[in-house]
Motif scaffolding. Structure first.
Motif, mmCIF file in Angstrom:
data_model
loop_
_atom_site.group_PDB
_atom_site.id
_atom_site.type_symbol
_atom_site.label_atom_id
_atom_site.label_comp_id
_atom_site.label_asym_id
_atom_site.label_seq_id
_atom_site.Cartn_x
_atom_site.Cartn_y
_atom_site.Cartn_z
ATOM 1 N N ALA A 101 -2.298 4.235 -1.884
ATOM 2 C CA ALA A 101 -2.413 2.952 -1.207
ATOM 3 C C ALA A 101 -3.817 2.787 -0.652
ATOM 4 O O ALA A 101 -4.512 3.754 -0.339
ATOM 5 C CB ALA A 101 -1.391 2.854 -0.074
ATOM 6 N N SER A 158 -6.678 1.376 2.103
ATOM 7 C CA SER A 158 -6.842 1.342 3.560
ATOM 8 C C SER A 158 -5.930 2.393 4.214
ATOM 9 O O SER A 158 -5.804 3.508 3.716
ATOM 10 C CB SER A 158 -6.546 -0.070 4.073
ATOM 11 O OG SER A 158 -6.810 -0.144 5.444
ATOM 12 N N THR A 159 -5.315 2.037 5.315
ATOM 13 C CA THR A 159 -4.485 2.995 6.047
ATOM 14 C C THR A 159 -3.000 2.790 5.798
ATOM 15 O O THR A 159 -2.169 3.323 6.529
ATOM 16 C CB THR A 159 -4.753 2.859 7.551
ATOM 17 O OG1 THR A 159 -4.485 1.519 7.948
ATOM 18 C CG2 THR A 159 -6.183 3.247 7.878
ATOM 19 N N ASP A 160 -2.668 2.006 4.781
ATOM 20 C CA ASP A 160 -1.247 1.785 4.478
ATOM 21 C C ASP A 160 -0.645 3.007 3.815
ATOM 22 O O ASP A 160 -1.353 3.830 3.220
ATOM 23 C CB ASP A 160 -1.084 0.571 3.557
ATOM 24 C CG ASP A 160 -1.541 -0.702 4.240
ATOM 25 O OD1 ASP A 160 -1.532 -0.712 5.489
ATOM 26 O OD2 ASP A 160 -1.904 -1.657 3.524
ATOM 27 N N CYS A 161 0.648 3.092 3.926
ATOM 28 C CA CYS A 161 1.391 4.176 3.276
ATOM 29 C C CYS A 161 1.757 3.759 1.855
ATOM 30 O O CYS A 161 2.098 2.606 1.594
ATOM 31 C CB CYS A 161 2.668 4.504 4.050
ATOM 32 S SG CYS A 161 2.367 5.145 5.702
ATOM 33 N N LYS A 182 6.689 6.626 0.616
ATOM 34 C CA LYS A 182 7.506 6.043 1.684
ATOM 35 C C LYS A 182 8.977 6.024 1.298
ATOM 36 O O LYS A 182 9.860 6.303 2.126
ATOM 37 C CB LYS A 182 7.008 4.627 1.976
ATOM 38 C CG LYS A 182 7.624 3.997 3.214
ATOM 39 C CD LYS A 182 6.988 2.648 3.496
ATOM 40 C CE LYS A 182 7.575 2.030 4.755
ATOM 41 N NZ LYS A 182 6.947 0.713 5.051
ATOM 42 N N SER A 189 -6.059 7.050 3.578
ATOM 43 C CA SER A 189 -4.713 6.936 3.014
ATOM 44 C C SER A 189 -4.070 8.293 2.870
ATOM 45 O O SER A 189 -2.900 8.479 3.154
ATOM 46 C CB SER A 189 -4.776 6.229 1.649
ATOM 47 O OG SER A 189 -3.510 6.187 1.047
ATOM 48 N N GLN A 211 -2.987 9.503 6.235
ATOM 49 C CA GLN A 211 -1.810 8.808 6.722
ATOM 50 C C GLN A 211 -0.541 9.335 6.040
ATOM 51 O O GLN A 211 0.460 9.624 6.703
ATOM 52 C CB GLN A 211 -1.960 7.306 6.464
ATOM 53 C CG GLN A 211 -0.819 6.465 6.998
ATOM 54 C CD GLN A 211 -0.718 6.503 8.499
ATOM 55 O OE1 GLN A 211 -1.734 6.522 9.181
ATOM 56 N NE2 GLN A 211 0.493 6.556 9.025
ATOM 57 N N ASP A 212 -0.561 9.475 4.715
ATOM 58 C CA ASP A 212 0.616 9.969 4.005
ATOM 59 C C ASP A 212 0.895 11.431 4.336
ATOM 60 O O ASP A 212 2.048 11.820 4.549
ATOM 61 C CB ASP A 212 0.428 9.805 2.490
ATOM 62 C CG ASP A 212 0.837 8.424 2.019
ATOM 63 O OD1 ASP A 212 1.852 7.905 2.523
ATOM 64 O OD2 ASP A 212 0.150 7.855 1.158
#
Length: 1331
Positions: A806, A808-811, A816, A872, A875-876
């Motif tokens: 993903a 940016s910082t999205d998962c 998910k 990313s 974050q994950d």
């Protein structure tokens, strides 16, 4: 599917009915060989117009024997529940009844006679017409069937009578003086389209020259009222008859037609403007006035002579309805009998005059002229039948013709010849929908049924210009029944979900068998050579061929392929292919040969294969072949094996990319859960066994094909999905079949990985099946990680990278979704292993993408992209690391919960803990402790450690011995508290244990010991604010209403209530009441003590791993928010609780607990408390409890006396007297030191000492007593003898030293110089002489 004639119903014994109606006929059984059927679909499809089916030839004897069915009047209810058969004046009513012969006769129910007899009420009266009319139920609970069925009978005298199913007369009506010829009925049917007129219900009665129409609503209400009246009269035995409501009817005199034999009503018609002006001009001439709006008129079509067919229009509103005179409707016979008897007794009147008085007035008919007709002087119309959609009428005549007439135009459109004495009927069929496609307009086909009795042929014709689509050989002398009505009493609301007709057309054979016609819709589409009819016939042969075979063979394969290639319509061919693919005994190779041949045959057709349906069929065959090839590869791979893997540490370090300490930590986590997983291998749910290897048909049934014409690569994975109709267990079985290699510690997954890469199934769908199977069982070990890692890695590689990585910082959606499955799984071991593998794969994917970036790209852009990927990735990976830590905590929690009973173990998961609020973990542990009925001393070996103080647990002798299971639970609880120090803080855990025990008690009020456990846990809570809050919540949630109910009950009865009253008012048994009252007293005391203490408001923290928890507030958070209680009110409640507890404990009577108390009542408590220690007990525990009660209750009495403002010294003296009376001198001496009024105490003890001396001298030692008493003064002797009465002392026997010590206390307490003192000194001398 072809047209079929199916057995619909049967008569139990039709010969008995025939003999009743026709006594002159011999009772011979009918010929069973008359029922011959020949559909002829498998023969040459020649011209049906020219070929005639051979006639059935019967002897004159058989004609005479079966002619009775044609001569009688017959009616079968549309609901198939009642049959009425009549001849002359006799009638038989038959109803559906359970068949005692069972399944041997083929029918579960049969028509059996419920009533038979003569309906004649006047001389020479005969039955001319009969009708069975079902009436709808007015109740909401109706299941679609009729409430009851009314039998309407028309007589030659003009009477119309209405009967119940059992032959009870309801209503009798004389509407016209001519014989009744026909009975017809119109019932409600919903409009087919918007704008269609809604037809009204009505009953039509045709006389020779008149027509009567009765409004359906009026008839329904009248019949219902009459039936209720007869039912009430039968139940009460009374003979009173109420006047039923009048019938609203119209009476028409049909003019300008010589003879009328039959009639039908087409309902209310509104002509178009052209027809309206044409009619006005023809009737009124050139000077006719034309209305602006065409008037609505009821259309009646008659069949008879001069003209052959007539059309009558009754304009709406031209005449008012007539209210009939129903003077003798229900009890005509009863009234006649009463009046006849009265005239004989009293000598006046006559029967003839009375009947003349009772005959109702016959209303005159309104003339109705003939609008137009079909003139034919020589032709006589016998019968007329209206089509279900009111478009056509079919008639029979004296020339053996069947004529079809268009109602709208009034012209004959078709004629059949050679059908003398024919009987007609109509069948309406709705179009079947295929593959879920539903059009806005539903097509309907109508078929005309013609029965030629002279030839024994039943034919089905398409109306109005279609061919004959079916023909059947049936016996001669049958009756064709086609009721044109349904159920009366319905409307646009109640008609929904109601089947008005069980059949549309039925044939009644002389043998008693009733058969109905089943006609498919496609027969009305085209002629007999239509492709659809031919393909459906071939499809039927294919299904029959597969059904009759048991094993596959070359001949079967050739026959199946040939049948499929002969079909011309693509969706019919697909139905045949689907039937082959669903056959259980067919192998995968067989299915692939069939699919390949069908695909090749359709492709080679040329121009025909260019249509959309053919392309979809080719795609369907190709998709199914791909699935079967995948099936073959997986089944062949089941036998492969590989070399064993290295040790667990090497496996973890290699596949998870972790260090040695981390692998050791993971192994420790799994080892702590190994024992628990071994005992939980049995699923608590009921589930079916899934075979290790699916059959090909089962495998294909798990998938569904989404048709798509395009063959692009981008749509390749969108063709196949898992079917929504399969169960969860079958999905797990599918995952097991596909990915069983993952759970084999020494299996090879190379072939499976190749299959996954080459199949047309979406990787997302495969991951769902893999995760579902992996999380379905606890039997997962660390040795399975390599295979799971390899398969997941392949699935990630064939997945769209936008789903795995993903921006940016999205998962990433991929990870998910996997985290969602792991967090919601209740099988923690496989979820923990899957989370470890996914975390490792997530790191690998990010690293591989970073290494493979373009080196020639712009440096700033590359750095920006790499920073985004790192964000990313972080974050994950952070989410995966957080989930792993949460699963580790849940593993330890589940290990602790496994100590409970198997059927009471709570299922926990990460999602349940996160959604359960801050107190979900402590609640789960507390539920375990409460369910195991553990004492507070069982939680820890010696003490409970707090951060500030050490709180010792009470050492009860009953709880000192601990089993090995409890010791193991203590160890696991300590380990879990180290991991979760905030969630399982001592006060938090104790509060939840108290609450869970209270809940268990509240669910079963007889388990009072759980309430005792709750009080013990509550007393151990160190923080006073928290203890006060929990106690307040317990009081308001569980105890208050029970306490109030018990107090009111005890005040009412004035004693201990009996068990029945206790359970009724309070819900607790009588034997549990003392314990319950004691625990209530403890609860109020806890509130009083906590109210006086001062503590800081506690702050409740939570572990960092569980900071994202959401849900309701925890118990302790709610407890600290409770308001402080009023100490004065608590004291009042405490005093009341003490009184209630005393009454219940000692079984005291005549005690009003809510009234004012005096010293006498409290002194009774002291007496009862001391009396408990008098009886001898062998059990040390019982003795200790008795002594504790004897000490505790006098103290409580002193507290109550102080609260009530009473003299405390009085109760102390009472306590001393009771102790001495029971022989407890040592305890009495201890209490004696607290008495203030020594003189009064001495006077009371003097009497008690005198009674002991008197008992000793006058009862136990009489010889010695005479000698001793002779040496004392006469006054002392007289006083001792006055104290000899028994009953004053509970324990009068005492030794001399005890008596001497008691008299010594008396002498010390009494002042010198008083008579009592002198008497005490004399006793001292006497006791000294006794010793």
């Amino acid at each position: 599917m072809s047209c079929q004639l199916n057995v619909f119903a049967d008569f139990h014994d039709i010969t008995t009915v025939r003999n009743f109606l026709f006594p002159e006929l011999k009772s011979e059984p009918p010929d069973a060989n008359e029922n011959l059927e020949n559909e002829g679909w498998d023969e040459d499809w020649g011209s049906w117009e020219e070929e005639e089916i051979p006639e059935n030839r019967e002897t004159p004897e058989l004609d005479d024997k079966h002619q009775w069915l044609q001569e009688c009047v017959f009616s079968l209810s549309p609901a198939n529940d009642i049959v009425a058969i009549a001849h002359n004046d006799k009638c038989a009513l038959l109803s559906q009844r359970f068949n005692n012969e069972g399944s041997n006769s083929g029918m579960e129910t049969k028509f059996k006679t419920v009533w038979k007899g003569s309906l004649q009420q006047e001389e020479g009266e005969q039955i001319m017409a009969v009708m069975c009319l079902p009436l709808a139920s007015q109740k909401r609970s109706m299941q679609g069937g009729p409430d009851w069925t009314c039998v309407i009978v028309g007589f030659s005298t003009g009477y119309i009578r209405f009967y119940t199913e059992t032959g009870t007369l309801l209503l009798s009506q004389l509407l016209h003086s001519e014989p009744v010829q026909r009975l017809k009925c119109r019932t409600y049917e919903p409009p087919r389209y918007l704008g269609d007129t809604e037809q009204h219900e009505e009953l039509l009665i045709l006389f020779k020259r008149a027509l009567v129409t009765i409004d359906g609503f009026s008839l329904f209400q009248s019949l219902r009222a009459c039936r209720n009246q007869v039912a009430r009269a039968t139940a009460s035995g009374s003979e009173s008859v109420l006047q039923p409501p009048p019938l609203a009817y119209k009476k028409w005199a049909l003019q300008e037609q010589e003879k009328i034999l039959d009639l039908c009503s087409c309902g209310v018609k509104t002509p178009n403007p052209f027809d309206h002006m044409k009619t006005a001009a023809m009737l009124g001439g050139a000077s006719a006035t034309i209305r602006s709006t065409p008037p609505a008129a009821g259309l009646f079509i008659t069949s008879g002579v001069g003209p052959y067919m007539g059309l009558f229009y009754a304009v709406e509103g031209s005449t008012q309805p007539i209210l009939s005179d129903v003077a003798y409707a229900v009890a005509h016979k009863l009234k006649s009998a009463i009046m006849s008897a009265a005239s004989g007794w009293l000598g006046f009147g006559s029967k003839h005059k009375e009947e003349e008085k009772q005959k109702p007035k016959i209303e005159t008919a309104t003339p109705l002229p003939l609008r137009f007709g079909l003139p034919d002087k020589r032709r006589q119309g016998d019968s007329i039948y209206l089509s279900p959609n009111n478009s056509y009428v079919a008639t029979t005549d004296s020339f053996g013709r069947v004529i079809l007439v268009d109602v709208e135009r009034g012209t004959a459109v078709r004629m059949w010849k050679g059908y003398r004495d024919a009987q007609l009927g109509w069948v309406q069929v709705k179009e079947d929908t295929h593959h879920g496609n539903r059009d806005d307009k539903e097509r309907i086909a109508q078929f005309l049924i013609i029965y030629a009795p002279r030839r024994g042929i039943l034919e089905v014709w398409t109306a109005a210009s279609g061919p004959r689509v079916a023909a059947f050989n049936v016996p001669k002398h049958c009756r064709l029944i086609s009721p044109g009505h349904g159920m009366m009493g319905l409307n646009n609301v109640t008609c929904k979900g109601v089947k008005c007709k069980m059949f549309q057309c039925a044939v009644i054979e002389p043998s008693g068998v009733v058969k109905s016609l089943d006609i498919p819709f496609h027969l009305a589409l085209s002629d007999k050579n239509s492709k659809r009819a031919r393909d459906l016939h071939l499809l039927k042969k294919l299904k029959q061929l597969l059904k009759e075979s048991r094993d596959e063979s070359v001949e079967l394969q050739s026959a199946v392929i040939q049948l499929l290639q002969d079909t011309r319509i693509s969706h019919v061919t697909q139905q045949g292919v689907e039937r082959v693919l669903s056959t259980k005994y067919v192998s995968s190779q067989f299915m692939q040969q069939v699919l390949e041949s069908c695909s090749t045959h359709i492709t080679n057709r040329g121009q025909d294969s260019q249509d959309i349906h053919s392309k979809l069929l080719v795609g369907f065959c190709q998709t199914q072949m791909d699935l079967l090839q995948m099936y073959d590869q997986i089944t062949q791979d089941c036998t492969q094996s590989a070399a064993p893997h290295p040790g667990i540490t090497e496996i973890l370090m290699e596949n998870l990319h972790i260090s040695n300490p981390e692998s050791t930590h993971i192994m420790n986590q799994m080892n702590t859960d190994s024992a628990q997983s071994d005992t939980e291998c049995v699923d608590k749910r009921v589930r079916f066994d899934i075979p290790n290897i699916f059959h090909p048909s089962d495998f294909l049934s798990c998938f569904q094909f989404q048709p798509h014409v395009s063959a692009q690569e981008s749509t390749r994975h969108r063709l196949i999905t898992v079917s929504d109709s399969i169960s969860l267990d079958k999905k797990v079985g599918l995952g097991k079949f596909l990915f069983s290699q993952c759970t084999m510690q020494e299996g090879s997954t190379d072939t499976l990985c190749n299959v996954i890469q080459n199949c047309n199934i979406s990787p997302t769908l495969l991951v769902d099946l893999l995760v579902l199977y992996w999380l379905s069982s606890e039997q997962r070990t660390l040795q399975m990680i390599p295979n799971l890692h390899r398969i997941l890695k392949v699935l990630v590689s064939i997945t769209d990278k936008s789903n795995v990585l993903a921006k940016s910082t999205d998962c990433a959606l991929w990870w998910k979704k996997l985290r969602y499955s792991c967090s919601h799984s209740t099988n923690i071991r496989p979820a923990y292993i899957l989370a470890l593998v996914c975390r490792s794969l997530c790191v690998e994917v990010i690293e591989n993408r970073s290494k493979g970036k373009d080196p020639d790209a712009d440096t700033e852009a590359s750095e920006e992209m790499s920073s985004e990927r790192r964000e990313s990735c972080s974050q994950d990976t952070e989410d995966w690391s957080l989930l792993v830590k949460q699963l580790e905590d849940i593993l330890s929690l589940k290990n602790l919960l496994s100590h409970g009973r198997v059927d009471h173990i709570a299922e926990v998961s990460v999602s349940k803990i996160l959604e359960g609020g801050r107190g979900s973990i402590s609640e789960a542990v507390a539920y375990l402790i409460a369910d195991m009925e553990l004492h507070p001393g069982d939680l820890y070996a010696t003490s409970m450690m707090d951060s500030t103080e050490k709180m010792e647990i009470g050492t009860d002798p009953e709880h000192t011995t601990q089993s090995a299971a409890v010791r193991k639970l203590q160890v696991d609880l300590v380990q879990l508290q180290k991991k979760l120090p905030h969630s399982l803080e001592n006060d938090v855990l104790l509060c939840n244990c108290c609450w869970e025990n209270s809940i268990i008690w509240f669910k079963d009020l007889d388990k009072v010991h759980h309430l005792g456990f709750a009080m013990e846990y509550l007393k151990l809570v160190t923080n006073a604010i928290l203890r006060h809050g929990v106690a307040s919540m317990l009081w308001h949630r569980f105890v208050m209403k029970k306490f109030q109910a018990l107090a009111q009950l005890m005040e009412k009865v004035g004693k201990v209530p009996k068990d029945r009253l206790c359970r009724k008012e309070v819900g607790i048994g009588e034997s549990f009441m003392p314990d319950f009252a004691g625990y209530m007293l403890d609860l109020i005391q806890v509130l009083r003590e906590a109210n006086c203490e001062m503590n800081e408001v506690p702050v409740f923290n939570i572990e960092p791993v569980w900071q994202m928890v959401r849900g309701p507030s925890s118990l302790v958070e709610q407890a600290v928010e409770q308001k402080m209680t009023n100490y004065g009110l608590l004291t009042h409640h405490y005093n009341l609780a003490v009184i209630m507890c005393a009454v219940l404990t000692f079984g005291m009577k005549s005690a009003k607990i809510l009234s004012l108390f005096d010293s006498k009542f409290l002194s009774r408590i002291i007496t009862c408390a001391v009396s408990t220690t008098d009886s001898f007990q062998t059990s040390p525990t019982s003795i200790s409890k008795k002594n504790a009660a004897a000490t505790k209750w006098p103290t409580r009495v002193l507290e109550l006396a102080k609260e009530f403002g009473l003299d405390l010294d009085f109760f102390k003296r009472q306590h001393v007297i009771e102790l001495y009376s029971g022989g407890h001198d040592k305890k009495a001496e201890e209490v004696l030191l607290t008495v203030n009024d020594r003189e009064f105490m001495g006077s009371q003890l003097l009497l008690l000492a005198g009674r002991r001396v008197a008992h000793y001298l006058l009862e136990s030692h009489k010889m010695e007593g005479v000698e001793l008493l002779s040496n004392v003064s006469p006054a002392l002797t007289t006083w001792l003898r006055s104290l000899q009465e028994p009953g004053h002392l509970r324990q009068p026997v005492a030794d001399v030293p005890s008596i001497a010590m008691l008299i010594h206390h008396v002498a010390n307490y009494l002042p010198e110089g008083t008579p009592e003192y002198e008497l005490a000194i004399s006793l001292v001398d006497l006791v000294q002489s006794m010793s």
